[in-house]
Write an enzyme that holds these catalytic residues in place. Structure first.
Site, PDB file in Angstrom:
ATOM      1  N   THR A   1      -1.354   9.471 -43.824  1.00  0.00           N
ATOM      2  CA  THR A   1      -2.359   8.440 -44.057  1.00  0.00           C
ATOM      3  C   THR A   1      -2.623   7.628 -42.792  1.00  0.00           C
ATOM      4  OG1 THR A   1      -1.581   8.276 -46.335  1.00  0.00           O
ATOM      5  CG2 THR A   1      -3.009   6.502 -45.527  1.00  0.00           C
TER       6      THR A   1
ATOM      7  N   CYS B   1       6.815  -0.245   0.949  1.00  0.00           N
ATOM      8  CA  CYS B   1       6.580  -1.680   0.745  1.00  0.00           C
ATOM      9  C   CYS B   1       7.385  -2.157  -0.463  1.00  0.00           C
ATOM     10  CB  CYS B   1       5.102  -1.960   0.483  1.00  0.00           C
ATOM     11  SG  CYS B   1       3.974  -1.424   1.772  1.00  0.00           S
TER      12      CYS B   1
ATOM     13  N   CYS C   1       9.614  10.105   8.881  1.00  0.00           N
ATOM     14  CA  CYS C   1       9.218   8.949   8.069  1.00  0.00           C
ATOM     15  C   CYS C   1       8.948   9.407   6.634  1.00  0.00           C
ATOM     16  CB  CYS C   1       7.965   8.302   8.653  1.00  0.00           C
ATOM     17  SG  CYS C   1       8.265   7.422  10.202  1.00  0.00           S
TER      18      CYS C   1
ATOM     19  N   ASP D   1       0.795  -1.217   0.000  1.00  0.00           N
ATOM     20  CA  ASP D   1       0.000   0.000   0.000  1.00  0.00           C
ATOM     21  C   ASP D   1       0.833   1.276   0.000  1.00  0.00           C
ATOM     22  OD1 ASP D   1       0.900   0.120   2.610  1.00  0.00           O
ATOM     23  OD2 ASP D   1      -0.976  -0.595   3.470  1.00  0.00           O
ATOM     24  N   CYS D   2       2.140   1.166  -0.041  1.00  0.00           N
ATOM     25  CA  CYS D   2       2.937   2.387  -0.143  1.00  0.00           C
ATOM     26  C   CYS D   2       4.301   2.058  -0.749  1.00  0.00           C
ATOM     27  CB  CYS D   2       3.099   3.075   1.212  1.00  0.00           C
ATOM     28  SG  CYS D   2       4.353   2.341   2.262  1.00  0.00           S
TER      29      CYS D   2
ATOM     30  N   ASP E   1       3.101  12.535   9.640  1.00  0.00           N
ATOM     31  CA  ASP E   1       3.541  11.549   8.641  1.00  0.00           C
ATOM     32  C   ASP E   1       2.362  10.864   7.958  1.00  0.00           C
ATOM     33  OD1 ASP E   1       5.364   9.691   7.271  1.00  0.00           O
ATOM     34  OD2 ASP E   1       4.382   8.224   8.569  1.00  0.00           O
TER      35      ASP E   1
ATOM     36  N   ASP F   1       1.228   5.222 -37.648  1.00  0.00           N
ATOM     37  CA  ASP F   1       0.410   4.015 -37.541  1.00  0.00           C
ATOM     38  C   ASP F   1       1.176   2.827 -36.974  1.00  0.00           C
ATOM     39  OD1 ASP F   1       2.018   3.229 -39.604  1.00  0.00           O
ATOM     40  OD2 ASP F   1       0.481   3.275 -41.146  1.00  0.00           O
TER      41      ASP F   1
ATOM     42  N   CYS G   1       7.295   8.180   4.043  1.00  0.00           N
ATOM     43  CA  CYS G   1       6.207   7.587   3.255  1.00  0.00           C
ATOM     44  C   CYS G   1       5.552   8.588   2.305  1.00  0.00           C
ATOM     45  CB  CYS G   1       5.145   7.001   4.182  1.00  0.00           C
ATOM     46  SG  CYS G   1       5.336   5.227   4.430  1.00  0.00           S
TER      47      CYS G   1
ATOM     48  N   ASP H   1       2.349  11.435 -39.169  1.00  0.00           N
ATOM     49  CA  ASP H   1       2.150  10.771 -40.451  1.00  0.00           C
ATOM     50  C   ASP H   1       0.846  11.303 -41.060  1.00  0.00           C
ATOM     51  OD1 ASP H   1       2.562   8.929 -42.501  1.00  0.00           O
ATOM     52  OD2 ASP H   1       1.283   7.439 -41.528  1.00  0.00           O
TER      53      ASP H   1
END
Length: 742
Positions: free
Chosen positions: A441, A19, A395, A15-16, A722, A636, A397, A439
Site C-alpha cells: 500500500t 583542502c 602529488c 576545491d579539492c 598531476d 512509506d 590530488c 511494501d
C-alpha cells in the site's frame, strides 16, 4: 551516555580533497572537538563537539589555512552513542543555543591566499583571488622571459623572482598546514620541488612549474564549482517573492517572509513560492524541478503543491505549510549537502591510502635524488632534478578527488530527478543490492482505492454511479472519495441528497429524487433485500480479486454493485521488471489480507508475504540477509520503519513529505517503482566512473614516473601529470552530472 553538539559551517574556497584533509586535521586538534566531517563539493564542515568548544577559535583556525568561514544557524545536540548508519532515521536532534560562545562564533570570516588561493566560489574566475594570483604569476613569467632575453646575465634572477611571486603564498600556506598537522600537503611538495629547482639553477622551469600549478588548481576550482552549482541551482528555482492575501487584499512580499498558515495567490505560469495545500482552484502543475516527472500533474483543492514547481493554466490560492527554510527544495538541498559529507567506503579507503602514499612518494623522490650520485657517481644535478619531478608526479590530488567528485555529481544528479541518497555509502551500497522487499500500500499501489468495476443488476452503470455519488457527497472516507473521483472522471451530473445518514459499519442512506437509496456492504444489503445466487457469485469473484464491493439499493430493488481496489502504480509492472532484469530478487511484504495481496501480487508477478505485522517485516528482512542477500527495503517510512532500519538500504517512497525525506537512507520523491532500478543503475555508473578516475590518476603517474627516471620527461610534464590528471578526473565525474544515464 555522552551528549555532543553539532555545528555546521560554510567554508568558502575549497576545491579539492586535500583542502578538506587539511581542515579536518587542523580542527580535530582543537579542544573539545570529537568528530569532523568536511565536504568539498558542498562547501561545508560539520563538527561534533562539547559545550566548552570555542567556535570562534575553530573559525580562526580554518581561516588561518586560507578559507572564509561562516557558521550556519544554531548547533544541534545529538547523543553520540546512539548514532548508526541509517542516517536521518536515527536523528533525535534538539536545538541547542550557542550564544554562550559569543557572537563572534556566528561569523568568523577570514580572507587569505592559499596554495590553492581560495577565493570566492562564485562569479567569473578572474575576479577571484585564485584567478588574480594565476594571472599575476603568468605576467611575472612573461616579464621574466622578456628581461632574460634582453639581459641574459640576469636571466636566472628574473625567473627566480617570477617563481617567488607564485610560490610565496603557496609556501606560507604549506607552513600553516604543517603546523596544523598536515606536513605532507600538496603545497609542501610544491614548495620543496620549487626550492630544489632553484638550488640546481633550474629557475626557468621552476617559475613555469609554479605557474602551471596555479593554472591547474584554477581549472580544478572551476570544475568543482560546476558540481557545487548544480545543487545550488535547484534552490534558485524557488521564486524570491510571493503574492500574499491579507484582509481581502493581495500584495507582493519576499517569499522568505511567508509564515505557515498564510494564503498566497499563484497566477497561471508562475512558479509556486512555497510548499502548501490548494484551498481554491485547480490546475496542471509542472513538478519536474522537484520530482523529475515530465508530465504535468492535475491538482485540485486539498492537493499538496511544492515550492519551485510551475503552475499551469489557472490561478490557485494556496495555504502555506512550510517556511522558505523548510520547504521541499530547501530540505533536498540540505540533505544532499549533508550526504556529501558522508564518505563512501571506497572514499574512506582512498583517504587512508593517501596518508601513507604521500610520505612514501617523498621517500622515493629522496632516494632517487640521493642514491645514484652517492653510490654510482652519477651527476647530482641530473638526479636531484629527477627526484624533484617525482615529487611533483606523486602529488595525490587526482587520486584523492577521484571518488568524492563522482559521488557529489551523482548525488546532485539524483536529487534533480527526485532520487535522494543520504551519502556516498548509500550510493555505493545501492549498486550491490541483490534483494528488494517492497511494501504494497502506497509503494507498489497508489495508496488509495479506485473504482474498478460497476456491475449493473437492475439499473445502468451510469445511473448506479450517479446515485452512489449523490450519497457520498461531503464524505472523506477513502471508498467515498473513489466513487466521487470516478463520477467526476465520467462527467456525471450528481443530484442532491437529503436526510443522509451513516450506518456504522454497514453503509450510508439518503433520499435522492424522492427515493430512499442505500449503499453498503453485501452483508448489510442482504439484511434489507434478498440477493440472488448469481449476484452473490459475481460479488464473491470480485472479492477473490482483492476488491471491496459495495451494493446499491434503490428502494427495495437491487440496483447494482460497485467494486473498488487500491490499484498498482502505473509503472509498477515495468519497474519490477527492471529490477528482475538486474538480477535482483523481489518480494512484497504487506499487512493486508492474503486474498487482496495475492490478487495484486499475481497482477504484478511478484512473490507475496501477507498479513504481516511491522516486526514480521523486520524478521523477513533479517532472514533474507542471513541467506546472503544484500537487502533493500522500500516502504512509506511509517509502519515500515523497523524493516527500513533492518535493511542494508532503506528506501522511502513518497512525494516530498517529511517522512519520505527523513526516515530512510534514500527517498524516491515521485513515487515511481522504476526509480528503485534507476537508483541501482546510478550507483553502478558512479562506481564505474570512480574506477575510471582511479585508473586515470594512477596510470598517468606510473607512465610519467618511468619516463622521468629514464630522463625523457622533466618538471613541466611532471606538474602537468598531476594537475592535468586532477582536471581530467573532475571532468569525467561531471559527466554524471550532465547525463546520469551515460
Amino acid at each position: 551516555m555522552s551528549t555532543a553538539l553539532q555545528t555546521r559551517f560554510r567554508v568558502e574556497g575549497m576545491d579539492c580533497a586535500s583542502c578538506a584533509a587539511k581542515i579536518d586535521t587542523a580542527v580535530r586538534r582543537m579542544p573539545g572537538v570529537e568528530d569532523v566531517s568536511v565536504s568539498v563539493t558542498a562547501g561545508t564542515m560539520t563538527i561534533s563537539h562539547d559545550e566548552k568548544s570555542d567556535l570562534t577559535a575553530i573559525g580562526k583556525k580554518v581561516g588561518g589555512l586560507g578559507y572564509a568561514v561562516q557558521q550556519l544557524g544554531a548547533g544541534t545536540s545529538v547523543k553520540t552513542e546512539e548514532h548508526h548508519d541509517h542516517g536521518a532515521s536515527c536523528n533525535h536532534d534538539h536545538h541547542h543555543d550557542h550564544t554562550s560562545h559569543g557572537s563572534a562564533a556566528a561569523k568568523a570570516d577570514v580572507e587569505g591566499l592559499h596554495g590553492h588561493d581560495h577565493g570566492p566560489s562564485s562569479g567569473p574566475w578572474w575576479k577571484g583571488k585564485k584567478g588574480r594570483a594565476t594571472i599575476l604569476a603568468g605576467l611575472s613569467l612573461v616579464v621574466a622571459y622578456g628581461v632574460g632575453h634582453l639581459f641574459p646575465s640576469i636571466q636566472l634572477y628574473a625567473f627566480a623572482a617570477a617563481m617567488l611571486v607564485g610560490l610565496v603564498p603557496i609556501a606560507r600556506r604549506a607552513i600553516m598546514a604543517a603546523l596544523a598537522g598536515t606536513p605532507f600537503s600538496i603545497e609542501m611538495l610544491m614548495t620543496i620541488a620549487a626550492i630544489g629547482a632553484l638550488v640546481i639553477n633550474a629557475t626557468e622551469e621552476a617559475a613555469a612549474v609554479v605557474f602551471l600549478f596555479l593554472v591547474g588548481e584554477l581549472l580544478e576550482g572551476v570544475a568543482a564549482g560546476k558540481a557545487r552549482d548544480s545543487i545550488k541551482s535547484l534552490a534558485a528555482l524557488v521564486p524570491k517573492t510571493a503574492f500574499l492575501e491579507e484582509n481581502g487584499k493581495t500584495r507582493e512580499v519576499p517569499a522568505e517572509s511567508l509564515v505557515v498558515g498564510s494564503t498566497i495567490l499563484v497566477r497561471p505560469g508562475d512558479r509556486i513560492s512555497a510548499d502548501g495545500v490548494i484551498v481554491s482552484g485547480e490546475s496542471s502543475i509542472d513538478e519536474a524541478p522537484v520530482t523529475g516527472e515530465s508530465v504535468p500533474v492535475h491538482k485540485v483543492v486539498d492537493d499538496v503543491v511544492f515550492a519551485g514547481t510551475v503552475n499551469g493554466d489557472a490561478a490557485l490560492r494556496v495555504r502555506v505549510t512550510a517556511t522558505a527554510q523548510d520547504n521541499t527544495i530547501a530540505r533536498v538541498v540540505k540533505l544532499v549537502e549533508e550526504a556529501q559529507e558522508k564518505k563512501a567506503p571506497t572514499e574512506r579507503f582512498i583517504d587512508r591510502f593517501s596518508k601513507y602514499y604521500t610520505p612514501a612518494v617523498v621517500v622515493v623522490a629522496a632516494l632517487v635524488a640521493i642514491i645514484p650520485p652517492l653510490f654510482a657517481g652519477a651527476d647530482w644535478n641530473e638526479w636531484v632534478y629527477k627526484g624533484l619531478a617525482i615529487l611533483l608526479i606523486g602529488c595525490p590530488c587526482a587520486l584523492v578527488i577521484s571518488t568524492p567528485a563522482a559521488i557529489a555529481a551523482s548525488l546532485s544528479a539524483g536529487a534533480r530527478r527526485g532520487l535522494l541518497m543520504k551519502g556516498g555509502a548509500v550510493l555505493e551500497g545501492l549498486g550491490k543490492l541483490t534483494a528488494v522487499a517492497l511494501d504494497k500500500t502506497g509503494t507498489l499501489t497508489e495508496g488509495k482505492p479506485k473504482v474498478t468495476d460497476i456491475v449493473p443488476f437492475d439499473l445502468s452503470e451510469g445511473e448506479i454511479l450517479r446515485l452512489a455519488a449523490a450519497l457520498e457527497i461531503g464524505s472523506s472516507h477513502p471508498l467515498a472519495l473513489s466513487i466521487l473521483a470516478k463520477a467526476e472522471e465520467n462527467g456525471v451530473d450528481v443530484p442532491p441528497a437529503n436526510d443522509a445518514k451513516a450506518l456504522g459499519g454497514k453503509g450510508v442512506t439518503a433520499v435522492v429524487e424522492g427515493q430512499e437509496i442505500f449503499l453498503g456492504s453485501p452483508k448489510a444489503a442482504a439484511q434489507r433485500v434478498m440477493i440472488p445466487e448469481q449476484h452473490l457469485t459475481t460479488i464473491a469473484a470480485l472479492n477473490d480479486e482483492g476488491k471491496t464491493v459495495s451494493v446499491l439499493l434503490v428502494g427495495d430493488k437491487l440496483a447494482g454493485a460497485i467494486a473498488m481496489r487500491d490499484e498498482p502504480r502505473a509503472d509498477a509492472v515495468q519497474g519490477l521488471k527492471l529490477l528482475k532484469e538486474r538480477g535482483v530478487k523481489i518480494v512484497m511484504l504487506t499487512g493486508d489480507n492474503k486474498r487482496t495481496a495475492t490478487a495484486i501480487g499475481e497482477k504484478l508477478g511478484i512473490e507475496v508475504r501477507a498479513e504481516l505485522m511491522p516486526e514480521d517485516k523486520q524478521r523477513i528482512v533479517g532472514e533474507l540477509k542471513s541467506q546472503g542477500f544484500v537487502v533493500g527495503k522500500v516502504g512509506d517510512g511509517i509502519n515500515d520503519a523497523p524493516a527500513l532500519a533492518a535493511a542494508d538500504i532503506g528506501i522511502a517512497m513518497g512525494g516530498g513529505t517529511d517522512v519520505a525525506l527523513e526516515t530512510a537512507d534514500a527517498a524516491i520523491l515521485h513515487g515511481r517503482v522504476g526509480d528503485v532500478a534507476r537508483m541501482v543503475d546510478l550507483s553502478k555508473r558512479t562506481m564505474r566512473n570512480i574506477h575510471q578516475n582511479i585508473a586515470m590518476s594512477l596510470g598517468l603517474k606510473a607512465v610519467f614516473l618511468v619516463t622521468t627516471i629514464l630522463g625523457i620527461t622533466g618538471l613541466w610534464p611532471a606538474i602537468l601529470a598531476d594537475t592535468g590528471a586532477t582536471v581530467l578526473v573532475t571532468l569525467n565525474a561531471l559527466r554524471l552530472l550532465r547525463n546520469p544515464t551515460a
